[in-house]
Design a protein around this motif. Structure first.
Motif, PDB file in Angstrom:
ATOM      1  N   SER A   1      28.193  16.114  41.397  1.00  0.00           N
ATOM      2  CA  SER A   1      28.338  17.552  41.626  1.00  0.00           C
ATOM      3  C   SER A   1      29.751  18.000  41.319  1.00  0.00           C
ATOM      4  CB  SER A   1      28.000  17.899  43.089  1.00  0.00           C
ATOM      5  OG  SER A   1      26.666  17.516  43.373  1.00  0.00           O
ATOM      6  N   THR A   2      29.847  19.195  40.775  1.00  0.00           N
ATOM      7  CA  THR A   2      31.171  19.761  40.493  1.00  0.00           C
ATOM      8  C   THR A   2      31.722  20.441  41.730  1.00  0.00           C
ATOM      9  OG1 THR A   2      30.176  21.819  39.733  1.00  0.00           O
ATOM     10  CG2 THR A   2      30.617  20.133  38.067  1.00  0.00           C
ATOM     11  N   GLU A   3      33.069  20.563  41.757  1.00  0.00           N
ATOM     12  CA  GLU A   3      33.730  21.198  42.894  1.00  0.00           C
ATOM     13  C   GLU A   3      33.501  22.703  42.867  1.00  0.00           C
ATOM     14  OE1 GLU A   3      38.234  21.606  44.786  1.00  0.00           O
ATOM     15  OE2 GLU A   3      37.825  20.428  42.969  1.00  0.00           O
ATOM     16  N   ALA A   4      33.212  23.269  44.007  1.00  0.00           N
ATOM     17  CA  ALA A   4      32.998  24.712  44.093  1.00  0.00           C
ATOM     18  C   ALA A   4      34.283  25.448  43.743  1.00  0.00           C
ATOM     19  CB  ALA A   4      32.533  25.090  45.495  1.00  0.00           C
ATOM     20  N   THR A   5      34.158  26.509  42.979  1.00  0.00           N
ATOM     21  CA  THR A   5      35.329  27.269  42.538  1.00  0.00           C
ATOM     22  C   THR A   5      35.667  28.429  43.455  1.00  0.00           C
ATOM     23  OG1 THR A   5      33.912  28.639  41.134  1.00  0.00           O
ATOM     24  CG2 THR A   5      34.892  26.680  40.131  1.00  0.00           C
ATOM     25  N   GLY A   6      34.871  28.705  44.455  1.00  0.00           N
ATOM     26  CA  GLY A   6      35.169  29.794  45.366  1.00  0.00           C
ATOM     27  C   GLY A   6      34.760  31.137  44.791  1.00  0.00           C
ATOM     28  N   PHE A   7      35.261  32.205  45.465  1.00  0.00           N
ATOM     29  CA  PHE A   7      34.890  33.558  45.068  1.00  0.00           C
ATOM     30  C   PHE A   7      35.431  33.899  43.692  1.00  0.00           C
ATOM     31  CE2 PHE A   7      36.086  38.031  44.755  1.00  0.00           C
ATOM     32  CZ  PHE A   7      34.834  38.630  44.904  1.00  0.00           C
ATOM     33  N   SER A   8      34.609  34.546  42.866  1.00  0.00           N
ATOM     34  CA  SER A   8      35.034  34.986  41.538  1.00  0.00           C
ATOM     35  C   SER A   8      34.167  36.155  41.126  1.00  0.00           C
ATOM     36  CB  SER A   8      34.928  33.846  40.522  1.00  0.00           C
ATOM     37  OG  SER A   8      35.269  34.301  39.237  1.00  0.00           O
TER      38      SER A   8
ATOM     39  N   ASN B   1      41.456  24.220  35.336  1.00  0.00           N
ATOM     40  CA  ASN B   1      42.055  25.263  36.169  1.00  0.00           C
ATOM     41  C   ASN B   1      42.166  26.536  35.346  1.00  0.00           C
ATOM     42  OD1 ASN B   1      43.852  27.015  37.545  1.00  0.00           O
ATOM     43  ND2 ASN B   1      44.851  25.304  38.553  1.00  0.00           N
ATOM     44  N   THR B   2      41.562  27.603  35.827  1.00  0.00           N
ATOM     45  CA  THR B   2      41.646  28.911  35.156  1.00  0.00           C
ATOM     46  C   THR B   2      42.061  29.978  36.162  1.00  0.00           C
ATOM     47  OG1 THR B   2      39.262  29.214  35.505  1.00  0.00           O
ATOM     48  CG2 THR B   2      39.964  28.358  33.355  1.00  0.00           C
TER      49      THR B   2
ATOM     50  N   LEU C   1      43.925  41.090  31.863  1.00  0.00           N
ATOM     51  CA  LEU C   1      44.339  39.883  32.554  1.00  0.00           C
ATOM     52  C   LEU C   1      43.400  39.593  33.706  1.00  0.00           C
ATOM     53  CD1 LEU C   1      46.491  37.629  32.977  1.00  0.00           C
ATOM     54  CD2 LEU C   1      47.683  39.232  34.485  1.00  0.00           C
ATOM     55  N   GLU C   2      42.987  38.357  33.777  1.00  0.00           N
ATOM     56  CA  GLU C   2      42.111  37.892  34.855  1.00  0.00           C
ATOM     57  C   GLU C   2      42.893  36.927  35.730  1.00  0.00           C
ATOM     58  OE1 GLU C   2      38.706  34.401  34.970  1.00  0.00           O
ATOM     59  OE2 GLU C   2      38.788  35.750  33.241  1.00  0.00           O
ATOM     60  N   PHE C   3      42.914  37.180  37.044  1.00  0.00           N
ATOM     61  CA  PHE C   3      43.603  36.305  37.986  1.00  0.00           C
ATOM     62  C   PHE C   3      42.636  35.916  39.097  1.00  0.00           C
ATOM     63  CE2 PHE C   3      46.241  35.510  41.761  1.00  0.00           C
ATOM     64  CZ  PHE C   3      47.060  34.502  41.260  1.00  0.00           C
ATOM     65  N   LYS C   4      42.454  34.626  39.233  1.00  0.00           N
ATOM     66  CA  LYS C   4      41.519  34.103  40.232  1.00  0.00           C
ATOM     67  C   LYS C   4      40.147  34.733  40.086  1.00  0.00           C
ATOM     68  CE  LYS C   4      43.859  31.103  42.750  1.00  0.00           C
ATOM     69  NZ  LYS C   4      43.424  29.708  42.946  1.00  0.00           N
ATOM     70  N   GLY C   5      39.713  34.905  38.820  1.00  0.00           N
ATOM     71  CA  GLY C   5      38.400  35.460  38.569  1.00  0.00           C
ATOM     72  C   GLY C   5      38.285  36.938  38.820  1.00  0.00           C
ATOM     73  N   THR C   6      39.432  37.644  38.979  1.00  0.00           N
ATOM     74  CA  THR C   6      39.418  39.070  39.272  1.00  0.00           C
ATOM     75  C   THR C   6      40.277  39.811  38.261  1.00  0.00           C
ATOM     76  OG1 THR C   6      39.203  38.588  41.632  1.00  0.00           O
ATOM     77  CG2 THR C   6      39.867  40.818  41.025  1.00  0.00           C
TER      78      THR C   6
END
Length: 1003
Positions: free
Chosen positions: A179-186, A353-354, A379-384
């Protein structure tokens, strides 16, 4: 705050010079194959190697031999994970018809190529082509035996898990799903999917070094290696493929695991075709390319070598020099200097890491002008999404371009919130300007800027700050500075550093509380000098001025101006004998508003004979110091503004000085051979003789008494400057012992013990200048004369330092006065440093006014009639003034202070940073700050709160000022996207100055 930043950045282009995009990945193709890489008139002769069973083909003036048709399908392409040739399995043939006889294969060196037939020798770069026969693709992956043993994974449906299959034995278990690591909220889908991240991992492994291995706070630079790009012109071109064909002597075609290698360049693709007429090279299917400073993946690449044009589809790249990585749906190389890109995304974060990604629909780079431009950039920062601009321009190299720099902002208690949006103006190639307007919510708008001028012989910078109307003070305020460095040949140079402020409170009220100075005077200096170390000559002329910004320093507490000063120093060592001759001389014109002015000439020739050996040294030295003073009136003080009657207008002093410095070194090995320690004993004796001469008729211009520590025990004069030369008949006895780790060289322990034995009283003293006295006390112009020192010995000084381990070190020192059994100095410092992420410093400093000074200060009779008159005028019942009870006097030079600073990891690259300085003498915090820091390979974040004392230090501040305080607070914020831009105040220099051991990140 996020929305406020978004609105502002829409109107601001990217910062210049320091942060720029690096899209140079297309350039590799035009150095990859020379236009003469294939002979236009040659055909292919092939033969089968008897040992390896491979087909080896060379271009020759002979009839072509057809390669037998293979009915089996070629082996399925696998992405390479290394540039090592051994990574590609060799496939042996089972049956093949024998081709026509052919000459020997072409070798991989230029020297061997010259021995081949003429058709080969005429090529600029030798070509070796190896054709392998492929075996059919096995449909069942579980049964495939040509793959390397281990786990082989691909993404499952939905992209959240990995489906893995095992090839060969696995002692650790059966096939399973990882399983891949969860990336959290995006809010957005990842900029790079799982397949692209896997490709980035492959590209990363193809590089000579990991570009993200040295991008954190850890010290150390990127690995140094010798680039192999200069070898391309003299290295052979090695082509390996499963199949190879030549059509009409013009088109060369390769199929199946095509590898092309030359020097540092290496490509891997499914197919490759080269047209010698149009000079077009086509690479198709899973194209991987790597060199020393580049790694690329593309679905297809078409290159027109003659026109310097190329087209690539679905490009992914890593540029390790930035470092950065990114992708583009298409890349077009239109000429040597112009390229265009579609659907671009890039980041400096490592694979996997993105945290931030910059997107653009169109990108254009022009190497001729050094400019780049993007359309529809966001620009996208932490998926936002945090920033959008329809158009941005930026530099693509070190050439300067006009544009806005990153904005800065912060908040202080005295000036409120402040904001600045600097603009850089590239006026000409050799001069530019930076406009830095700043807005203070409590004070108004400040106009500020810097102008720089560069010539072949000089570098100048002019800085100005002007506040037209300070709302709180209702007045204008300004600061100006001029810096210049010039060279007029190899030995002649000049330096200028001029500074001036409108008022004493300028820095404290309008500074940003990070650059707030802890000095009391602003120094301005200009010099012109000739320095030739080869012949030991140095001649320097300078002017020096001080502007006092500490309100507590008045009258004689302000330093003299030097208008001008000329220094001449000569140094010569004789080759035929151990003899060194020196000459130190100076002329100074001292100028002061409130004190006596003077011109001083000082000449000090000396001869020494240093005798040195491995076991010790002996250095006798003889000097003669002659000083001449011409005293003049004060500058601007009303009468009586003449030289005091006790002083003559002309004063001359000549004194001989003799010293003898000697020392021995004893060593022995301790412990076993595998853990040996070296122990040393280093006794040292220093004898000094200077006859007594009354110097009370000489004012003090730049002289004070050194604070004695171990290193000062071996000085020829206990006074700084030239106005006092001590009378001495003394010997310093000292011992140094060390315990050194023979393997690592660390000093596990170093102990210094020393003391001066006096053979006579010290009658030459300097007047004591007592600060922070009441206004009614009349102070003599040169202060209160100190009494003769009659102690037979100096305080005993002991200093102990140790490098306990790779992480722990410490030092401590103490001064004990045996005359009154009193400790007058003390310090204890402990450092812990685990790499650079864990830093802890603990310090304690103790300084007590000397007993002689205390006795002098407590004797109220020395204050003269002014104190007596004050006490007589006091109302009945009011206690009289006594210096013994005045803490401002008794503790004017005392210090009892602790200092704690740290940088400590919290979690996931988050660190706590802080410092706390506390005065135990005044029971008050002098300075403190506390904050957090986020540091990783692609971005950093810092937030600190600081409280500090304004214009106050322990040397010249009264107890009342420290007790009541003029402290203020500040909140400071910084965020930086590495390789792109940043916001807020830069905190690197502040942390380096405040936290011992802190190092600025290398990237």
């Amino acid at each position: 705050m996020a929305f406020g930043i978004l609105v502002y950045l829409q109107t601001v282009p990217l910062p210049i010079s320091r942060h720029r995009m690096h899209f140079c990945f297309i350039l590799f193709f035009f150095a990859f194959l020379p236009t003469t890489g294939f002979a236009e008139d040659a055909v292919w002769n092939c033969h089968q190697d008897k040992n390896s069973k491979e087909w080896v083909c060379t271009g020759e003036k002979a009839s072509p031999a057809a390669i037998p048709e293979e009915k089996d399908e070629p082996l399925a392409q696998q992405p390479p994970v290394s540039t090592t040739p051994a990574a590609q399995p060799e496939v042996k043939e089972t049956a093949v018809s024998e081709p026509a006889p052919a000459p020997a294969p072409v070798h991989e060196t230029v020297a061997e190529a010259e021995s081949q037939p003429k058709a080969i020798a005429e090529k600029k770069i030798p070509v070796k082509s190896t054709v392998r026969k492929a075996v059919p693709v096995k449909k069942n992956l579980q049964q495939e035996d040509t793959r390397q043993a281990g786990w082989h994974c691909k993404t499952a449906e939905g992209g959240q898990d990995w489906n893995c299959n095992l090839t060969g034995p696995d002692p650790k278990g059966q096939p399973h799903v990882v399983s891949t690591e969860a990336t959290g909220f995006s809010m957005l889908d990842p900029a790079f999917d799982a397949k692209q991240e896997q490709i980035f991992a492959n590209l990363r492994s193809n590089l000579k070094y990991d570009p993200w291995a040295h991008c954190s706070i850890e010290p150390g630079a990127a690995p140094v290696f010798t680039p192999r790009s200069p070898l391309r012109d003299v290295s052979p071109l090695d082509v390996n493929a499963d199949y190879g064909e030549v059509f009409e002597n013009e088109i060369s075609s390769y199929r199946g695991n095509v590898e092309i290698t030359r020097a540092d360049q290496h490509s891997f693709s499914n197919t490759a075709q080269y047209d010698t007429v149009s000079q077009t090279l086509d690479l198709q299917g899973e194209v991987y390319y790597s060199e020393d400073n580049l790694s690329i993946y593309s679905n297809s690449a078409s290159l027109k070598l003659a026109q310097d044009q190329a087209t690539l589809r679905n490009v992914e790249f890593i540029n390790p020099s930035a470092p950065l990585r990114g992708r583009a749906s298409a890349a077009y190389r239109e000429s040597k200097v112009l390229s265009r890109y579609k659907d671009v995304a890039y980041t400096t974060c490592p694979p996997g890491n993105t945290d931030w990604v910059l997107h653009a629909s169109d990108l254009k780079l022009n190497d001729a002008t050094g400019k780049g431009a993007v359309k529809n950039a966001w620009l996208e920062f932490k998926g936002t999404p945090v920033f959008y601009s329809p158009y941005l321009s930026f530099p693509v190299d070190n050439r300067r371009l006009s544009g806005f720099l990153a904005p800065t902002f912060g908040s202080t208690q005295l000036s409120g919130f402040h904001f600045s949006a600097p603009y850089y103006w590239n006026i000409a190639p050799n001069y530019d300007a930076t406009l830095r307007p700043r807005y203070f919510t409590k004070r108004g708008i400040m106009l500020a800027g810097d102008f720089r001028l560069l010539t072949p012989y000089s570098n100048s910078k002019l800085g100005l700050e002007f506040l037209p109307n300070d709302k709180l003070r209702d007045t204008s305020r300004f600061l100006g500075s001029l810096k210049n460095t010039s060279h007029f040949g190899p030995y002649v140079s000049s330096n200028m550093d001029l500074n001036y402020v409108s008022d004493k409170e300028y820095f404290g009220e309008l500074g940003n509380a990070l650059s707030f100075p802890n000095f009391s005077h602003i120094r301005s200096i200009a010099d012109l000098g000739y320095r030739n170390p080869g012949i030991g000559v140095s001649l320097v002329g300078r002017v020096e001025n001080y502007q006092t910004i500490d309100k507590t320093l008045t009258g004689y507490n302000r330093p003299y101006r030097r208008l001008p000063e000329i220094d001449l120093n000569l140094d010569h060592t004789f080759d035929f004998m151990p003899l060194t001759a020196n000459l130190d001389s100076e002329y100074v014109n001292f100028n002061h508003d409130d004190l006596v002015n003077a011109q001083r000439v000082n000449v000090k020739p000396s001869i020494s004979a240093p005798l040195q050996a491995e076991w010790g040294f002996l250095t006798p030295k003889v000097s003669v110091q002659h000083t001449d003073y011409q005293l003049t009136e004060k500058s601007f003080v009303p009468p009586p503004n003449v030289v005091p009657a006790s002083w003559s207008n002309t004063v001359t002093r000549t004194l001989p000085i003799f010293s003898l410095d000697s020392g021995l070194t004893f060593e022995r090995e301790l412990g076993k051979a595998d853990s040996s320690m070296k122990h040393t004993l280093e006794p040292r004796l220093f004898y000094l003789y200077i006859p007594k001469k009354d110097q009370n008729d000489i004012p003090l211009f730049d002289t004070s008494l050194y604070d004695i520590w171990f290193s000062n025990l071996f000085r020829e004069n206990r006074f700084s400057g030239t106005d006092r030369i001590q009378d001495a008949n003394q010997i310093t006895m000292a011992l140094t012992t060390r315990l050194i780790d023979s393997e690592t060289g660390l000093e596990k322990m170093k102990l210094n013990i020393g003391q001066i034995i006096y053979f006579r009283d010290r009658e030459v003293t300097a007047p004591l200048r007592i600060r922070n006295l009441p206004d009614f006390v009349t102070i003599p112009e040169q202060g209160f004369q100190m009494p003769v020192e009659t102690d037979r010995v100096s305080p005993l000084i002991a200093e102990l330092s140790s490098q306990f381990s790779d992480h722990w070190s410490g030092e401590t020192g103490i001064q004990w006065n045996p005359e009154n059994n009193d400790i007058v100095r003390g310090k204890a410092i402990l450092h812990f440093m685990n790499k650079a992420e864990k830093i802890l410093n603990l310090g304690f400093h103790y300084r007590r006014t000397d007993l002689v000074e205390r006795t002098l200060l407590a004797n109220s009779s020395i204050w003269g009639p002014s104190v007596q008159a004050y006490n007589a005028a006091l109302p009945s019942g009011t206690p009289s003034y006594n210096p013994l009870t005045d803490p401002n006097v008794l503790h004017s030079t005392d210090l009892v202070q602790s200092d704690i600073s740290f940088r400590w990891p919290l979690f996931n690259d988050w660190y706590a940073v802080g410092r706390w300085q506390y005065s135990w003498l005044y029971n008050k915090t002098q300075e403190t700050f506390l904050g957090v820091e986020k540091e990783n390979c692609c971005w950093r974040f810092r937030l600190i709160g600081r409280r500090y004392t304004n214009n106050i230090n322990t040397v010249n501040s009264s107890v009342q000022q420290l007790a009541e305080g003029t402290s203020q607070s500040g909140l400071f914020f910084q965020v930086e996207l590495k390789g792109l831009t940043g916001l807020g105040e830069s905190l690197d220099q502040f942390f380096e100055q405040s936290i011992f051991g802190y190092q600025k990140p290398t990237q």
